[in-house]
Each structure stands twice: as structure tokens, then as C-alpha cells.
Design a protein around this motif. Structure first.
Motif, short mmCIF file in Angstrom:
data_model
loop_
_atom_site.label_atom_id
_atom_site.label_comp_id
_atom_site.label_asym_id
_atom_site.label_seq_id
_atom_site.Cartn_x
_atom_site.Cartn_y
_atom_site.Cartn_z
N LEU A 12 1.91 6.70 -6.92
CA LEU A 12 0.77 7.47 -7.41
C LEU A 12 0.91 8.94 -7.03
N ALA A 13 1.36 9.22 -5.83
CA ALA A 13 1.55 10.61 -5.39
C ALA A 13 2.61 11.30 -6.24
N ARG A 53 0.80 -1.23 0.00
CA ARG A 53 0.00 0.00 0.00
C ARG A 53 0.83 1.27 0.00
N PRO A 54 1.78 1.44 0.91
CA PRO A 54 2.55 2.68 0.89
C PRO A 54 3.41 2.85 -0.36
N LEU A 85 -6.95 1.81 -7.79
CA LEU A 85 -5.59 2.34 -7.85
C LEU A 85 -4.99 2.17 -9.25
N ALA A 93 1.01 4.00 -3.03
CA ALA A 93 0.60 5.38 -2.72
C ALA A 93 1.71 6.36 -3.08
N ALA A 94 2.96 6.00 -2.82
CA ALA A 94 4.08 6.88 -3.13
C ALA A 94 4.25 7.06 -4.63
N ARG A 149 1.00 12.04 -9.58
CA ARG A 149 0.01 13.13 -9.46
C ARG A 149 0.66 14.48 -9.26
N GLU A 204 -10.06 -2.09 -4.35
CA GLU A 204 -8.95 -1.16 -4.14
C GLU A 204 -7.93 -1.30 -5.27
#
Length: 97
Positions: A44-45, A37-38, A82, A41-42, A48, A78
Motif C-alpha cells: 500500500l505504501a 500486516r507488514p 485496507l 502495508a509495504a 501511495r 481492517e
């Protein structure tokens, strides 16, 4: 001289459970989800937050493959959300290049 055959003592204590203290599987689904997950998320961040492709072409392709495959550890809803978000950002960044 003859040797006697020794039979196990039926009153001896049972053998202890040798796996009682074994560490949990490092790739158990719960541990992998917590690991993945992290990382997703990293990535994708980072996508973005960029106005243009933040990676070389080779790294971008590897990140796309890694993101897609790492998402397999997540629950289906999820995972799909994602992947769609990353695909959208990836397409945007490729168009901006």
C-alpha cells in the motif's frame, strides 16, 4: 518351550507427552496476521508513493490478487479498510498510466 505373554507393568510411569515440545503451527492465525500486516502495508505504501503505476501490468495484477487474498487473514474491519485503500490507489495509478 512356551513363551510367556508380557503385560504392561501397571506401576510403570506414564508415557511422556511426545508433543509437549512441539513447535507452534507456523500458519496459526496470530502468526499469519503478524506476517501479513507488514507485507500489505509495504504494498500500500508503494502504491501511495507512486505518481504512476510502479509495476508492470502483469505484476500489478498479481499484486492486486495477492493483496486481496492476504487481507483475508486480518480482522474484517481492517481487511475491508485496507482493501478499499488499495483499490483506490490501484484505480488512481491505472488512470495515470
Amino acid at each position: 518351550m512356551t513363551s510367556a505373554i508380557r503385560q504392561p507393568d501397571p506401576f510403570a510411569p506414564a508415557q511422556p507427552d511426545l508433543l509437549a515440545d512441539a513447535t507452534p503451527d507456523p500458519q496459526s492465525p496470530e502468526r499469519m496476521v503478524a506476517f501479513v500486516r507488514p507485507k500489505l502495508a509495504a504494498l500500500l505504501a508503494e502504491a501511495r508513493g507512486a505518481s504512476r503505476m510502479p509495476w508492470t501490468a502483469q505484476v500489478a495484477e498479481v499484486n492486486a490478487i495477492v493483496f486481496h487474498n492476504m487481507a483475508n487473514w486480518l480482522p474484517p474491519e481492517e481487511r475491508d479498510a485496507l482493501r478499499a485503500a488499495f483499490r483506490e490507489e490501484f484505480t488512481r495509478l491505472k488512470a495515470a498510466t
